[in-house]
Design a protein around this motif. Structure first.
Motif, PDB file in Angstrom:
ATOM      1  N   ARG A 152       0.881  -1.171   0.000  1.00 25.12           N
ATOM      2  CA  ARG A 152       0.000   0.000   0.000  1.00 25.12           C
ATOM      3  C   ARG A 152       0.912   1.213   0.000  1.00 25.12           C
ATOM      4  NH1 ARG A 152      -2.522  -3.417  -1.388  1.00 25.12           N
ATOM      5  NH2 ARG A 152      -4.412  -4.363  -0.589  1.00 25.12           N
ATOM      6  N   VAL A 153       0.770   2.074  -1.004  1.00 26.93           N
ATOM      7  CA  VAL A 153       1.756   3.129  -1.203  1.00 26.93           C
ATOM      8  C   VAL A 153       1.140   4.507  -0.992  1.00 26.93           C
ATOM      9  CG1 VAL A 153       3.397   4.116  -2.852  1.00 26.93           C
ATOM     10  CG2 VAL A 153       2.910   1.654  -2.890  1.00 26.93           C
ATOM     11  N   GLU A 154       1.819   5.316  -0.180  1.00 33.58           N
ATOM     12  CA  GLU A 154       1.379   6.676   0.098  1.00 33.58           C
ATOM     13  C   GLU A 154       1.575   7.546  -1.150  1.00 33.58           C
ATOM     14  OE1 GLU A 154      -0.429   8.492   2.986  1.00 33.58           O
ATOM     15  OE2 GLU A 154       1.031   7.140   3.898  1.00 33.58           O
ATOM     16  N   LEU A 155       0.555   8.343  -1.479  1.00 32.00           N
ATOM     17  CA  LEU A 155       0.691   9.251  -2.623  1.00 32.00           C
ATOM     18  C   LEU A 155       1.270  10.587  -2.175  1.00 32.00           C
ATOM     19  CD1 LEU A 155      -2.704   8.335  -4.167  1.00 32.00           C
ATOM     20  CD2 LEU A 155      -0.574   8.366  -5.487  1.00 32.00           C
ATOM     21  N   SER A 156       1.619  11.441  -3.153  1.00 35.65           N
ATOM     22  CA  SER A 156       2.227  12.730  -2.813  1.00 35.65           C
ATOM     23  C   SER A 156       1.196  13.740  -2.314  1.00 35.65           C
ATOM     24  CB  SER A 156       2.982  13.283  -4.022  1.00 35.65           C
ATOM     25  OG  SER A 156       2.132  13.330  -5.149  1.00 35.65           O
ATOM     26  N   ALA A 157      -0.077  13.424  -2.425  1.00 30.81           N
ATOM     27  CA  ALA A 157      -1.151  14.276  -1.888  1.00 30.81           C
ATOM     28  C   ALA A 157      -2.316  13.363  -1.527  1.00 30.81           C
ATOM     29  CB  ALA A 157      -1.578  15.305  -2.939  1.00 30.81           C
ATOM     30  N   PRO A 158      -3.244  13.844  -0.663  1.00 29.40           N
ATOM     31  CA  PRO A 158      -4.369  12.976  -0.298  1.00 29.40           C
ATOM     32  C   PRO A 158      -5.267  12.678  -1.502  1.00 29.40           C
ATOM     33  CG  PRO A 158      -4.281  14.959   1.092  1.00 29.40           C
ATOM     34  CD  PRO A 158      -3.285  15.147   0.013  1.00 29.40           C
ATOM     35  N   ALA A 159      -5.729  11.449  -1.608  1.00 29.78           N
ATOM     36  CA  ALA A 159      -6.655  11.087  -2.680  1.00 29.78           C
ATOM     37  C   ALA A 159      -8.058  11.555  -2.319  1.00 29.78           C
ATOM     38  CB  ALA A 159      -6.639   9.581  -2.874  1.00 29.78           C
ATOM     39  N   PRO A 160      -8.905  11.850  -3.317  1.00 33.22           N
ATOM     40  CA  PRO A 160     -10.286  12.250  -3.010  1.00 33.22           C
ATOM     41  C   PRO A 160     -10.976  11.186  -2.152  1.00 33.22           C
ATOM     42  CG  PRO A 160      -9.829  12.476  -5.367  1.00 33.22           C
ATOM     43  CD  PRO A 160      -8.642  11.821  -4.755  1.00 33.22           C
ATOM     44  N   GLN A 161     -11.723  11.668  -1.152  1.00 30.61           N
ATOM     45  CA  GLN A 161     -12.363  10.798  -0.164  1.00 30.61           C
ATOM     46  C   GLN A 161     -13.063   9.575  -0.749  1.00 30.61           C
ATOM     47  OE1 GLN A 161     -12.877  10.655   3.204  1.00 30.61           O
ATOM     48  NE2 GLN A 161     -11.190  12.107   3.461  1.00 30.61           N
ATOM     49  N   ALA A 162     -13.966   9.832  -1.705  1.00 33.22           N
ATOM     50  CA  ALA A 162     -14.855   8.755  -2.143  1.00 33.22           C
ATOM     51  C   ALA A 162     -14.225   7.836  -3.191  1.00 33.22           C
ATOM     52  CB  ALA A 162     -16.145   9.354  -2.701  1.00 33.22           C
ATOM     53  N   ALA A 163     -13.045   8.202  -3.681  1.00 35.51           N
ATOM     54  CA  ALA A 163     -12.489   7.449  -4.808  1.00 35.51           C
ATOM     55  C   ALA A 163     -12.113   6.022  -4.428  1.00 35.51           C
ATOM     56  CB  ALA A 163     -11.280   8.186  -5.371  1.00 35.51           C
ATOM     57  N   LYS A 164     -12.461   5.085  -5.297  1.00 39.08           N
ATOM     58  CA  LYS A 164     -12.064   3.681  -5.108  1.00 39.08           C
ATOM     59  C   LYS A 164     -10.809   3.367  -5.899  1.00 39.08           C
ATOM     60  CE  LYS A 164     -15.716   1.873  -2.852  1.00 39.08           C
ATOM     61  NZ  LYS A 164     -16.448   3.110  -2.569  1.00 39.08           N
ATOM     62  N   GLY A 165     -10.454   4.296  -6.791  1.00 38.97           N
ATOM     63  CA  GLY A 165      -9.254   4.098  -7.593  1.00 38.97           C
ATOM     64  C   GLY A 165      -8.840   5.402  -8.228  1.00 38.97           C
ATOM     65  N   LEU A 166      -7.633   5.431  -8.756  1.00 34.24           N
ATOM     66  CA  LEU A 166      -7.139   6.606  -9.464  1.00 34.24           C
ATOM     67  C   LEU A 166      -6.505   6.148 -10.773  1.00 34.24           C
ATOM     68  CD1 LEU A 166      -5.371   8.709  -6.656  1.00 34.24           C
ATOM     69  CD2 LEU A 166      -7.586   9.203  -7.737  1.00 34.24           C
ATOM     70  N   ALA A 167      -6.628   7.007 -11.799  1.00 36.91           N
ATOM     71  CA  ALA A 167      -6.067   6.638 -13.094  1.00 36.91           C
ATOM     72  C   ALA A 167      -5.367   7.825 -13.730  1.00 36.91           C
ATOM     73  CB  ALA A 167      -7.186   6.132 -14.003  1.00 36.91           C
ATOM     74  N   TRP A 168      -4.237   7.545 -14.358  1.00 28.54           N
ATOM     75  CA  TRP A 168      -3.451   8.589 -15.020  1.00 28.54           C
ATOM     76  C   TRP A 168      -3.199   8.205 -16.473  1.00 28.54           C
ATOM     77  CZ3 TRP A 168      -2.602   6.987 -10.041  1.00 28.54           C
ATOM     78  CH2 TRP A 168      -2.517   7.979  -9.044  1.00 28.54           C
ATOM     79  N   ARG A 169      -3.363   9.175 -17.358  1.00 24.58           N
ATOM     80  CA  ARG A 169      -2.881   8.991 -18.723  1.00 24.58           C
ATOM     81  C   ARG A 169      -1.356   9.046 -18.689  1.00 24.58           C
ATOM     82  NH1 ARG A 169      -6.675   9.442 -22.504  1.00 24.58           N
ATOM     83  NH2 ARG A 169      -8.656  10.331 -21.824  1.00 24.58           N
ATOM     84  N   PRO A 170      -0.691   8.403 -19.669  1.00 24.05           N
ATOM     85  CA  PRO A 170       0.778   8.452 -19.685  1.00 24.05           C
ATOM     86  C   PRO A 170       1.313   9.878 -19.637  1.00 24.05           C
ATOM     87  CG  PRO A 170       0.010   6.792 -21.217  1.00 24.05           C
ATOM     88  CD  PRO A 170      -1.228   7.483 -20.686  1.00 24.05           C
ATOM     89  N   ARG A 171       0.627  10.810 -20.312  1.00 26.72           N
ATOM     90  CA  ARG A 171       1.195  12.160 -20.307  1.00 26.72           C
ATOM     91  C   ARG A 171       0.952  12.913 -18.998  1.00 26.72           C
ATOM     92  NH1 ARG A 171      -3.491  14.953 -21.392  1.00 26.72           N
ATOM     93  NH2 ARG A 171      -4.714  13.945 -23.015  1.00 26.72           N
ATOM     94  N   MET A 172       0.169  12.343 -18.066  1.00 21.14           N
ATOM     95  CA  MET A 172      -0.031  12.964 -16.759  1.00 21.14           C
ATOM     96  C   MET A 172       1.076  12.576 -15.776  1.00 21.14           C
ATOM     97  SD  MET A 172      -4.046  12.158 -16.390  1.00 21.14           S
ATOM     98  CE  MET A 172      -5.279  13.153 -17.243  1.00 21.14           C
ATOM     99  N   VAL A 173       1.839  11.558 -16.134  1.00 19.17           N
ATOM    100  CA  VAL A 173       2.925  11.113 -15.245  1.00 19.17           C
ATOM    101  C   VAL A 173       4.075  12.107 -15.356  1.00 19.17           C
ATOM    102  CG1 VAL A 173       4.576   9.253 -14.769  1.00 19.17           C
ATOM    103  CG2 VAL A 173       2.257   8.707 -15.565  1.00 19.17           C
ATOM    104  N   ILE A 174       4.571  12.554 -14.192  1.00 21.58           N
ATOM    105  CA  ILE A 174       5.701  13.499 -14.195  1.00 21.58           C
ATOM    106  C   ILE A 174       7.004  12.705 -14.107  1.00 21.58           C
ATOM    107  CG2 ILE A 174       6.848  15.337 -12.887  1.00 21.58           C
ATOM    108  CD1 ILE A 174       4.013  16.252 -12.062  1.00 21.58           C
ATOM    109  N   LEU A 175       7.869  12.915 -15.081  1.00 20.49           N
ATOM    110  CA  LEU A 175       9.152  12.209 -15.109  1.00 20.49           C
ATOM    111  C   LEU A 175      10.265  13.143 -14.682  1.00 20.49           C
ATOM    112  CD1 LEU A 175       9.630   9.951 -18.266  1.00 20.49           C
ATOM    113  CD2 LEU A 175       8.972   9.338 -15.938  1.00 20.49           C
ATOM    114  N   GLY A 176      11.181  12.651 -13.871  1.00 19.22           N
ATOM    115  CA  GLY A 176      12.359  13.445 -13.505  1.00 19.22           C
ATOM    116  C   GLY A 176      12.302  13.975 -12.091  1.00 19.22           C
ATOM    117  N   SER A 177      11.124  13.995 -11.483  1.00 14.70           N
ATOM    118  CA  SER A 177      11.035  14.387 -10.078  1.00 14.70           C
ATOM    119  C   SER A 177       9.828  13.696  -9.452  1.00 14.70           C
ATOM    120  CB  SER A 177      10.877  15.905  -9.958  1.00 14.70           C
ATOM    121  OG  SER A 177       9.638  16.299 -10.494  1.00 14.70           O
ATOM    122  N   GLY A 178       9.854  13.609  -8.126  1.00 17.04           N
ATOM    123  CA  GLY A 178       8.726  12.981  -7.445  1.00 17.04           C
ATOM    124  C   GLY A 178       9.202  11.917  -6.482  1.00 17.04           C
ATOM    125  N   PRO A 179       8.271  11.369  -5.701  1.00 17.56           N
ATOM    126  CA  PRO A 179       8.634  10.455  -4.620  1.00 17.56           C
ATOM    127  C   PRO A 179       8.915   9.023  -5.080  1.00 17.56           C
ATOM    128  CG  PRO A 179       6.263  10.810  -4.652  1.00 17.56           C
ATOM    129  CD  PRO A 179       6.834  11.683  -5.731  1.00 17.56           C
TER     130      PRO A 179
END
Ligand SMILES: Nc1ncnc2c1ncn2[C@@H]1O[C@H](COP(=O)(O)OP(=O)(O)OP(=O)(O)O)[C@@H](O)[C@H]1O
Ligand SMILES: [Mg+2]
Length: 341
Positions: free
Chosen positions: A255-282
């Motif tokens: 179970r992995v902590e995200l860089s910000a809190p996820a929306p309360q009601a969400a059961k999942g999260l999804a990112w398009r490839p271009r939404m992924v930030i490359l070069g920085s982040g946890p």
């Protein structure tokens, strides 16, 4: 809903013991162009066949223009159907192919001629009226099939993958043609495709089906930007889809902590490839594959979260296979899913 024109009510459709569509509810307004979208075998054709009257529902109800048509025979429903294989009569001219159904209804003389001529003109085939199907291109034949259905002035026109055996350029032309004919005549249309681009381009609303049920109904913008389930998200190009467990990303073994809190009601999260930030982040990942796609470069990363697909401007410095990169899955950009499965 008062402006409902075609309504499917708890429709269950079966072939013998095989249930193909279960408890389907769908309301369509007059003049709407609705696309049924979904993987092979999800029940699109089956649903169309039941609306056309070619398949009796195991249970449920179909109403059209205020009348219950569930048990009305196909030829009394005033529903037009254009299939992928559009089976024109090869020995008849374009004109006679289009006139055929009207003649069966007893229409003749000037009335017949007016209708047939207008219909052939509406699909851009005025100068081809005396040709036979064998003397036409695939796209032109398709347009004859469309004219032949339109001329009957159906209450609903059903199109089952009508563009799937056309080449890419003709498909685009026919797409525009369909949209034009539909807007001009105001006919209510249901259009089956498994091509999401086609559905997004053509439809007023999209119905995404999976396993004989509806996953999501929405405008093209809603489906594209706000998928509600993991399946729809993946289907419209959010290739990084995760379940959430108490606000943490759920991977197969952690179970992995995200860089910000996820929306309360969400059961999942999804990112398009271009939404992924490359070069920085946890997070850290190793480049397993990379490919150049014109204005963007795509990366496949091996990460503790599982494989991640990222996409960056091709102008950015590139990363070699085997190199290790920091990355982020920014919560603010993600599509929150109200259902994971
Ligand atoms: N005549 C039939 N007899 C038995 N099962 C059938 C019959 N026709 C379809 N099915 C089954 O019903 C389910 C739905 O089929 P359907 O043809 O509606 O799928 P579809 O969404 O149109 O798929 P495709 O995109 O491949 O055309 C499938 O599991 C299929 O195998
Ligand atoms: Mg089908």
């Amino acid at each position: 809903m008062s402006d409902t024109y075609l309504q499917l009510d708890k429709l269950t459709l079966a072939y013998g013991d095989t249930v193909a569509v279960k408890d389907l509810d769908l309301s369509i307004k007059k003049g709407e162009l609705v696309a049924l979208l979904g993987p092979s075998g999800c029940g699109k054709t089956t649903t169309m066949r039941s609306i056309a009257g070619l398949l009796n529902p195991a249970s449920g109800r179909i109403t059209l223009d205020g009348a219950d048509i569930t048990r009305i025979s196909a030829n009394k429903r005033n529903v037009g159907l254009v299939f992928q294989s559009y089976a024109l009569f090869p020995h008849l001219t374009v004109y006679e192919n289009v006139a055929f159904g009207l003649r069966l209804k007893g229409i003749s003389g000037q009335d017949l001629d007016n209708k047939v001529t207008a219909s052939i003109k509406s699909v851009g085939l005025a100068s081809f009226a005396s040709r036979k199907p064998g003397e036409l291109s695939g796209g032109q034949q398709q347009r004859v099939a469309l004219a032949r259905s339109m001329v009957m002035e159906p209450k609903v026109l059903l199109l089952d993958e009508p563009l799937s055996n056309l080449d890419a350029r003709l498909r685009l032309e026919m797409r525009a043609e369909l949209q034009r004919v539909q807007k001009e005549t105001g006919v209510t249309m249901i259009f089956v495709t498994h091509d999401q681009i086609e559905a997004l381009a053509l439809a007023d609303r999209i119905v995404v089906m999976l396993n004989g049920g509806i996953e999501q109904i929405g405008t093209p913008e809603e489906i594209y930007n706000k998928p509600v389930s993991a399946f729809v998200a993946d289907f419209v190009g959010f290739e990084n889809v995760f379940a959430l467990d108490n606000g943490k990303l759920a991977t197969s073994n952690s179970r992995v902590e995200l860089s910000a809190p996820a929306p309360q009601a969400a059961k999942g999260l999804a990112w398009r490839p271009r939404m992924v930030i490359l070069g920085s982040g946890p997070f850290q990942g190793t480049v397993r594959g990379t490919s150049f796609a014109g204005n963007v470069r795509e990366y496949l990363l091996d990460t503790p979260l599982g494989p991640i697909k990222a996409e960056v401007d091709a102008g950015e410095p590139s990363h070699a296979i085997g190199s290790t990169l920091a990355f982020d899955l920014p919560v603010a950009a993600a599509a929150p899913l109200s259902r994971y499965r």
